[in-house]
Scaffold this active site. Structure first.
Site, PDB file in Angstrom:
ATOM      1  N   GLU A 159       0.797  -1.241   0.000  1.00 20.15           N
ATOM      2  CA  GLU A 159       0.000   0.000   0.000  1.00 20.15           C
ATOM      3  C   GLU A 159       0.827   1.288   0.000  1.00 20.15           C
ATOM      4  O   GLU A 159       0.625   2.186   0.828  1.00 20.15           O
ATOM      5  CB  GLU A 159      -0.986  -0.019   1.177  1.00 20.15           C
ATOM      6  CG  GLU A 159      -1.923  -1.213   1.095  1.00 20.15           C
ATOM      7  CD  GLU A 159      -2.844  -1.390   2.295  1.00 20.15           C
ATOM      8  OE1 GLU A 159      -2.820  -0.533   3.187  1.00 20.15           O
ATOM      9  OE2 GLU A 159      -3.582  -2.383   2.317  1.00 20.15           O
ATOM     10  N   GLU A 264      -6.247 -10.712  -1.473  1.00 25.97           N
ATOM     11  CA  GLU A 264      -7.098 -10.506  -0.284  1.00 25.97           C
ATOM     12  C   GLU A 264      -8.566 -10.457  -0.709  1.00 25.97           C
ATOM     13  O   GLU A 264      -9.303  -9.532  -0.354  1.00 25.97           O
ATOM     14  CB  GLU A 264      -6.713  -9.205   0.436  1.00 25.97           C
ATOM     15  CG  GLU A 264      -5.245  -9.133   0.808  1.00 25.97           C
ATOM     16  CD  GLU A 264      -4.845  -7.872   1.579  1.00 25.97           C
ATOM     17  OE1 GLU A 264      -5.743  -7.123   2.007  1.00 25.97           O
ATOM     18  OE2 GLU A 264      -3.634  -7.659   1.754  1.00 25.97           O
TER      19      GLU A 264
HETATM   20  O1  G3I Z   1      -6.639  -8.108  18.669  1.00 27.90           O
HETATM   21  C1  G3I Z   1      -7.252  -6.866  19.094  1.00 27.90           C
HETATM   22  C2  G3I Z   1      -8.187  -7.106  20.238  1.00 27.90           C
HETATM   23  O2  G3I Z   1      -7.460  -7.586  21.350  1.00 27.90           O
HETATM   24  C3  G3I Z   1      -8.919  -5.795  20.571  1.00 27.90           C
HETATM   25  O3  G3I Z   1      -9.854  -6.025  21.563  1.00 27.90           O
HETATM   26  C4  G3I Z   1      -9.606  -5.249  19.333  1.00 27.90           C
HETATM   27  C5  G3I Z   1     -10.262  -3.884  19.602  1.00 27.90           C
HETATM   28  O4  G3I Z   1     -10.429  -3.143  18.407  1.00 27.90           O
HETATM   29  O5  G3I Z   1      -8.645  -5.071  18.321  1.00 27.90           O
HETATM   30  C6  G3I Z   1      -8.016  -6.284  17.943  1.00 27.90           C
HETATM   31  O6  G3I Z   1      -7.101  -5.997  16.934  1.00 27.90           O
HETATM   32  C7  G3I Z   1      -7.670  -5.731  15.690  1.00 27.90           C
HETATM   33  C8  G3I Z   1      -7.077  -6.731  14.682  1.00 27.90           C
HETATM   34  O7  G3I Z   1      -7.530  -6.405  13.377  1.00 27.90           O
HETATM   35  C9  G3I Z   1      -7.483  -8.179  14.970  1.00 27.90           C
HETATM   36  O8  G3I Z   1      -8.856  -8.330  14.810  1.00 27.90           O
HETATM   37  C10 G3I Z   1      -7.273  -4.315  15.276  1.00 27.90           C
HETATM   38  O9  G3I Z   1      -7.921  -3.390  16.130  1.00 27.90           O
HETATM   39  C11 G3I Z   1      -7.679  -4.065  13.850  1.00 27.90           C
HETATM   40  O10 G3I Z   1      -7.149  -2.803  13.455  1.00 27.90           O
HETATM   41  C12 G3I Z   1      -7.101  -5.125  12.951  1.00 27.90           C
HETATM   42  O11 G3I Z   1      -7.586  -4.926  11.660  1.00 27.90           O
HETATM   43  C13 G3I Z   1      -6.877  -5.566  10.637  1.00 27.90           C
HETATM   44  C14 G3I Z   1      -6.452  -4.521   9.615  1.00 27.90           C
HETATM   45  O12 G3I Z   1      -5.809  -5.166   8.527  1.00 27.90           O
HETATM   46  C15 G3I Z   1      -5.504  -3.507  10.217  1.00 27.90           C
HETATM   47  O13 G3I Z   1      -5.086  -2.617   9.288  1.00 27.90           O
HETATM   48  C16 G3I Z   1      -7.776  -6.605   9.998  1.00 27.90           C
HETATM   49  O14 G3I Z   1      -8.021  -7.663  10.914  1.00 27.90           O
HETATM   50  C17 G3I Z   1      -7.112  -7.173   8.740  1.00 27.90           C
HETATM   51  O15 G3I Z   1      -8.032  -7.968   8.042  1.00 27.90           O
HETATM   52  C18 G3I Z   1      -6.679  -6.025   7.846  1.00 27.90           C
HETATM   53  O16 G3I Z   1      -6.027  -6.553   6.727  1.00 27.90           O
HETATM   54  C19 G3I Z   1      -5.621  -5.591   5.757  1.00 27.90           C
HETATM   55  C20 G3I Z   1      -4.343  -6.117   5.126  1.00 27.90           C
HETATM   56  O17 G3I Z   1      -3.368  -6.361   6.110  1.00 27.90           O
HETATM   57  C21 G3I Z   1      -3.811  -5.140   4.081  1.00 27.90           C
HETATM   58  N1  G3I Z   1      -4.825  -4.831   3.112  1.00 27.90           N
HETATM   59  C22 G3I Z   1      -6.096  -4.385   3.629  1.00 27.90           C
HETATM   60  C23 G3I Z   1      -6.652  -5.374   4.641  1.00 27.90           C
HETATM   61  C24 G3I Z   1      -7.986  -4.942   5.166  1.00 27.90           C
HETATM   62  O18 G3I Z   1      -7.867  -3.739   5.873  1.00 27.90           O
END
Ligand code: G3I
Length: 380
Positions: A159, A264
């Site tokens: 990105e 993805e």
């Molecule tokens: O694990 C914590 C948890 O302990 C907490 O209670 C909760 C509260 O918000 O957050 C949890 O972490 C989250 C994590 O996902 C696991 O679910 C993060 O806040 C959240 O920001 C994170 O989001 C991920 C995101 O990337 C971050 O940028 C998504 O799961 C994941 O699917 C997403 O993947 C990205 C790729 O890496 C790059 N391309 C886009 C794609 C979608 O955004």
């Protein structure tokens, strides 16, 4: 009555035995799972989270092992998790991820080495540009060294582009200038010359961004630095992007002489706030009924639309299977998808192939059936 000689009878008997032996030696027919049905086209992958890596749920574990032949860690290999402090790496869960891939004989993809998002906070404390560049190099090289020979491909840079195709003003660009892009690919290849190196981004079907990605990758290749592929993330919707844009992007990227991966994939069925003129997304729409129309279940009509959309998309992938290395879904089941929380929190989305009870959906059946039809009569 015709007389059959002893010799003839013997020959017939040997022939019959040979045939029956051959039958029992033939491999048992393979179940019609995604990985089996698509094995001669491209890898079929899924993103896995910590619970899937640790195989906590046996039904989910069976789906991952049987249906997919490639895995990507959805979050656990991002710098914030794997490189939490400047001198501390945390490889424990990532090593389990690799072990999972080896257990099921999968193509193992690493996500991601250089990304401005989910970047460990300590990176941002480094003021000096030269020191920052050293630290970035060490980050890439230490991680690549740890996984050398175990990871099949890396999202080296994730990105780095704006929607208009210019370079995102990330901390990497600010500190290191645009050379950080070529450097990241060079560092990775220096450590592991055999691993495939990808540039990965979203909205890669948009014309301006596509031109920017092509410009950027060409610039790296022109410096004699290896880039093996371009990852189109594929966070798509029921009606967009158009099939024409998807197809043309695959063609345009492959003309650079690199592989194309869909890295993805998911298809949101919910209203997209960015489609609404002047919309302020996220919090403003939380608890909005209109933006979360399928809270209880997905109507059959939308289920069918989703199945058809997946069929149409995969039809293009099959048509261009010579250009495509891998198609990875961003998760296994709807309940797990990041799209339940983005771009609006607390919605119920249905973007994947397995439902919340881990049952295959019509979309799953549609892409299996498509491949079976394709094998009889390839798309043109
Ligand atoms: O694990 C914590 C948890 O302990 C907490 O209670 C909760 C509260 O918000 O957050 C949890 O972490 C989250 C994590 O996902 C696991 O679910 C993060 O806040 C959240 O920001 C994170 O989001 C991920 C995101 O990337 C971050 O940028 C998504 O799961 C994941 O699917 C997403 O993947 C990205 C790729 O890496 C790059 N391309 C886009 C794609 C979608 O955004």
């Amino acid at each position: 009555m015709m007389k059959i000689s002893k010799q003839t009878l013997l020959t017939l008997a040997i022939f019959a035995i040979a045939i029956s032996c051959k039958k029992t030696e033939e491999a048992p027919s393979q179940p019609n799972t995604l990985r089996n049905v698509y094995k001669d086209a491209f890898y079929i992958g899924t993103a896995v989270n910590r619970f899937q890596i640790e195989e906590t749920d046996s039904t989910m574990a069976a789906i991952v092992g049987k249906e997919f032949n490639s895995i990507t860690a959805e979050n656990m290999m991002k710098s914030v998790h794997m490189h939490p402090k400047r001198d501390t790496f945390n490889f424990e869960i990532a090593d389990k991820f690799v072990a999972l891939g080896e257990k099921y004989d999968m193509f193992i993809h690493g996500h991601t080495l250089i990304w401005h998002s989910q970047l460990s906070p300590w990176f941002k404390t480094i003021e000096d540009s030269l020191e920052f560049a050293d630290v970035a190099e060490k980050h890439v090289k230490d991680i690549t060294t740890h996984f050398k020979g175990k990871i099949d491909s890396w999202d080296v840079v994730n990105e780095a582009l704006n929607e208009d195709g210019t370079l995102r003003n990330s901390i990497f660009l600010k500190k290191m200038g645009e050379d950080y892009l070529a450097s990241a690919f060079k560092w990775t290849a220096e450590i592991d010359p055999d691993v495939d190196l990808y540039y990965n981004d979203y909205n890669m079907t948009n014309v301006d961004k596509r031109k920017g990605a092509i410009r950027m990758v060409k610039n790296i290749l022109d410096q004699g630095i290896k880039v093996d592929g371009i990852g189109m993330q594929g966070h798509w919707h029921l009606n967009s992007p158009s099939l024409e844009d998807i197809e043309q992007s695959i063609i345009d990227y492959s003309e650079l002489g690199v592989k194309v991966a869909i890295t993805e994939l998911d298809v949101s069925v919910l209203p997209n706030p960015w489609d609404l003129e002047g919309a302020e997304i996220s919090q403003n729409f939380e608890n909005s009924e209109g933006m979360n129309p399928y809270k209880e279940s997905l109507p059959d009509s939308i289920q069918v639309k989703l199945a058809n959309r997946y069929k149409d998309i995969f039809n293009i992938f099959l048509k261009h299977k010579d250009k495509i290395s891998r198609v990875t879904f961003w998760g296994v089941s709807d309940g797990q998808s990041w799209l339940n929380g983005f771009p609006i929190r607390g919605r119920t989305n249905y973007p994947l192939l397995f439902d919340r009870d881990l049952k295959p959906k019509a979309a799953y059946d549609s892409i299996i059936a498509l491949k079976e039809r394709f094998d009889k009569q390839p798309a043109n």
